[in-house]
Design a protein around this motif. Structure first.
Motif, short mmCIF file in Angstrom:
data_model
loop_
_atom_site.label_atom_id
_atom_site.label_comp_id
_atom_site.label_asym_id
_atom_site.label_seq_id
_atom_site.Cartn_x
_atom_site.Cartn_y
_atom_site.Cartn_z
N LYS A 317 -1.37 7.09 -21.33
CA LYS A 317 -1.47 7.77 -22.62
C LYS A 317 -0.45 7.17 -23.57
CE LYS A 317 -1.31 12.32 -24.82
NZ LYS A 317 -1.07 13.77 -24.63
N LEU A 318 -0.92 6.83 -24.78
CA LEU A 318 -0.04 6.20 -25.77
C LEU A 318 1.14 7.10 -26.08
CD1 LEU A 318 0.35 3.79 -27.70
CD2 LEU A 318 -0.96 5.06 -29.40
N GLY A 319 2.34 6.58 -25.94
CA GLY A 319 3.55 7.33 -26.24
C GLY A 319 4.10 8.13 -25.09
N SER A 320 3.41 8.10 -23.94
CA SER A 320 3.87 8.87 -22.78
C SER A 320 4.34 7.93 -21.68
CB SER A 320 2.74 9.76 -22.25
OG SER A 320 3.12 10.39 -21.03
N GLN A 321 5.38 8.33 -20.97
CA GLN A 321 5.92 7.53 -19.88
C GLN A 321 5.28 7.87 -18.53
OE1 GLN A 321 8.14 5.03 -20.37
NE2 GLN A 321 8.11 5.47 -22.57
N THR A 322 4.60 9.02 -18.46
CA THR A 322 4.10 9.48 -17.16
C THR A 322 2.59 9.75 -17.14
OG1 THR A 322 4.66 11.77 -17.79
CG2 THR A 322 6.33 10.51 -16.59
N GLN A 323 2.02 10.21 -18.25
CA GLN A 323 0.61 10.60 -18.24
C GLN A 323 -0.30 9.38 -18.24
OE1 GLN A 323 1.12 13.47 -21.71
NE2 GLN A 323 -0.32 14.60 -20.44
N ARG A 324 -1.38 9.52 -17.45
CA ARG A 324 -2.33 8.42 -17.32
C ARG A 324 -3.71 8.99 -17.00
NH1 ARG A 324 -1.30 3.11 -13.47
NH2 ARG A 324 -3.26 2.03 -13.96
N GLY A 325 -4.75 8.34 -17.49
CA GLY A 325 -6.12 8.80 -17.24
C GLY A 325 -6.60 8.43 -15.85
N ASP A 326 -7.88 8.68 -15.61
CA ASP A 326 -8.48 8.43 -14.29
C ASP A 326 -9.47 7.28 -14.36
OD1 ASP A 326 -7.08 10.70 -13.42
OD2 ASP A 326 -8.75 12.03 -13.95
N GLU A 327 -9.80 6.77 -13.19
CA GLU A 327 -10.87 5.78 -13.08
C GLU A 327 -12.08 6.45 -12.43
OE1 GLU A 327 -11.95 1.74 -10.59
OE2 GLU A 327 -10.00 1.84 -11.62
N HIS A 328 -13.26 6.24 -13.02
CA HIS A 328 -14.50 6.79 -12.49
C HIS A 328 -15.36 5.66 -11.94
CE1 HIS A 328 -13.83 10.84 -14.27
NE2 HIS A 328 -13.14 10.15 -15.15
N VAL A 329 -15.62 5.73 -10.65
CA VAL A 329 -16.40 4.69 -9.97
C VAL A 329 -17.84 5.19 -9.84
CG1 VAL A 329 -16.66 3.29 -7.90
CG2 VAL A 329 -14.36 3.95 -8.70
N ARG A 330 -18.78 4.52 -10.51
CA ARG A 330 -20.19 4.90 -10.46
C ARG A 330 -20.92 3.94 -9.53
NH1 ARG A 330 -20.45 5.04 -16.99
NH2 ARG A 330 -20.12 2.82 -16.56
N VAL A 331 -21.56 4.51 -8.47
CA VAL A 331 -22.23 3.66 -7.48
C VAL A 331 -23.70 3.53 -7.83
CG1 VAL A 331 -20.58 4.27 -5.68
CG2 VAL A 331 -22.67 5.62 -5.94
N HIS A 332 -24.23 2.35 -7.58
CA HIS A 332 -25.64 2.05 -7.82
C HIS A 332 -26.23 1.48 -6.54
CE1 HIS A 332 -25.39 2.65 -12.21
NE2 HIS A 332 -24.15 2.22 -12.03
N VAL A 333 -27.17 2.22 -5.98
CA VAL A 333 -27.80 1.80 -4.73
C VAL A 333 -28.81 0.70 -5.04
CG1 VAL A 333 -29.14 2.53 -2.73
CG2 VAL A 333 -27.45 4.08 -3.75
N ILE A 334 -28.67 -0.42 -4.35
CA ILE A 334 -29.54 -1.57 -4.56
C ILE A 334 -30.72 -1.49 -3.61
CG2 ILE A 334 -29.67 -4.08 -4.64
CD1 ILE A 334 -27.76 -2.79 -6.67
N THR A 335 -31.90 -1.45 -4.16
CA THR A 335 -33.12 -1.43 -3.34
C THR A 335 -33.35 -2.82 -2.75
OG1 THR A 335 -34.09 0.25 -4.76
CG2 THR A 335 -35.60 -0.98 -3.33
N PRO A 336 -33.53 -2.91 -1.44
CA PRO A 336 -33.71 -4.22 -0.82
C PRO A 336 -35.01 -4.88 -1.29
CG PRO A 336 -34.13 -2.47 0.76
CD PRO A 336 -33.56 -1.82 -0.45
N THR A 337 -34.96 -6.17 -1.46
CA THR A 337 -36.14 -6.95 -1.85
C THR A 337 -36.32 -8.12 -0.89
OG1 THR A 337 -34.82 -8.31 -3.35
CG2 THR A 337 -35.85 -6.36 -4.29
N GLY A 338 -37.50 -8.70 -0.91
CA GLY A 338 -37.77 -9.88 -0.06
C GLY A 338 -37.69 -9.57 1.42
N LEU A 339 -38.13 -8.36 1.82
CA LEU A 339 -38.07 -7.97 3.22
C LEU A 339 -39.06 -8.76 4.08
CD1 LEU A 339 -37.85 -4.09 2.82
CD2 LEU A 339 -36.01 -5.61 3.53
#
Length: 376
Positions: A317-339
């Motif tokens: 956070k701008l101007g803060s020594q300790t506060q910080r945001g989060d990271e959001h990990v969005r998963v995307h399932v890959i459908t198999p191809t060329g089976l």
């Protein structure tokens, strides 16, 4: 012709404060002054009417009598409506200096003027915006000529006082109007406002006393800045041509897009691919963060689009020594191809194991759509 109501003239209510009356008069006087609105033949009368209304409504005693008796309380040269003697607002513009300053560019501003502000656009990387960075930039600005010291004269030569302005650097133009004498000041055209005549010009600045340079300035960008963040460096702007304080330098931050991360405030988002097997059985994977790679446990049966939060892995956070945001990990399932045929058979076998079949799923979907459309 009957006089208009003073409140109507100024466009204010009868409960208006003195400040509201003053603001209304300033605005209308600027629009209707004869020297500003030269194309309107009635500008002089309008301005006179505005000033008369202001004279009455800005004075508590006069306003009280006007509210009680109307224009009768203002009639007569000896009454409060006359503009004779000490109350004449047009003789030397006493009490109206702020109004005429607007028309003629500030007649009282004769001391050293502050230098102009400068603006510089600084482009930085995503990580530098997150954690801060130090940069050295080259800022073009006008500075006092170091060869002549700002005099504009060749070093070692003399100057003489301008006789056209008597060394004041300005000339006055007095105009008689229906409202009195008006004085307009302008820089002397002979000495160009210097007050002196230069016999031999400085070669470095061509007699201007100032020259254009590129000045190296060290910038310290704090952690947490974002697109459009403005940083101010006092005194790093243009120098004053009259010896006043220099202006400020405003740094506008532009952040380059990142190939992996997206930002929203202090939070960051990253998309991570998962195989069908990882999503179904679960797994432990590596995901990127601004601090490096970390392990993330993917639970069994994770669905496409599921988001996982890593606390404290976002933007400080701008101007803060300790506060910080989060990271959001969005998963995307890959459908198999060329089976291969073997792979396809294994998936069919899995479908049978789960009690599913393509035909049943298709029929179920069609039935749901028919039901939905029939109820809508």
């Amino acid at each position: 012709m009957d006089k208009r109501d003073y409140y109507e003239v100024l466009g204010v209510s009868k409960t208006a404060t003195v400040d509201e009356i003053k603001r209304a008069y300033r605005k209308l006087a600027r629009q209707n002054h004869p020297d500003v609105n030269k194309n309107d033949p009635n500008a002089a009368e309008k301005f006179k009417e505005l000033t008369e209304a202001y004279q009455v409504l800005s004075d508590p005693d006069k306003r009280a009598r006007y509210d009680q008796f109307g224009h009768q309380a203002t009639s007569g040269n000896g009454g409060m409506g006359g503009f004779s003697g000490a109350e004449n607002p047009f003789g030397d513009f006493s009490g109206f200096g702020d109004i005429f300053d607007m028309f003629f560019g500030g007649r009282t501003a004769r001391g050293p003027q502050r230098g102009e502000d400068l603006e510089y656009e600084l482009v930085i990387d995503f990580e530098d915006a997150a954690f801060g960075v130090e940069e050295e930039i080259q800022v073009p600005r006008t500075e006092t000529c170091d060869n002549c010291g700002g005099t504009g004269a060749k070093p070692g030569t003399e100057t003489r006082r301008c006789t056209a302005c008597n060394g004041s650097g300005e000339q006055q133009n007095v105009v008689n109007t229906p409202f009195g004498r008006m004085v307009n000041r302008r820089p002397c055209p002979v000495c160009h406002g210097r007050g002196v005549i230069i016999e031999q010009l400085c070669r470095e600045c061509a007699g201007q006393g100032r020259k254009r340079v590129r000045r190296a300035i060290h910038i310290k960008v704090p952690p947490g800045v974002d697109n459009g963040t403005r940083l101010r460096m006092p005194g790093a702007g243009e120098t004053s041509p009259s010896g006043g304080q220099p202006g400020d330098l405003h740094i506008v931050i532009r952040v380059r897009p990142h190939e992996v991360f997206e930002r929203d405030g202090t939070n960051v988002y990253v998309d991570v691919p998962l195989t069908f097997v990882q999503a179904a059985l679960g797994d432990e994977i590596e995901v990127p963060t601004l601090d490096g790679k970390v392990k993330l446990r993917i639970p069994e049966g994770t669905q496409n689009g599921t988001s996982f939060r890593l606390r404290g892995k976002g933007i400080p956070k701008l101007g803060s020594q300790t506060q910080r945001g989060d990271e959001h990990v969005r998963v995307h399932v890959i459908t198999p191809t060329g089976l291969s045929e073997r792979g396809k058979e294994l998936l069919r076998e899995l479908g049978r194991e789960l009690g599913e079949s393509p035909s049943e799923q298709t029929r179920t979907f069609v039935d749901r759509m028919k039901s939905f459309l029939g109820n809508s």
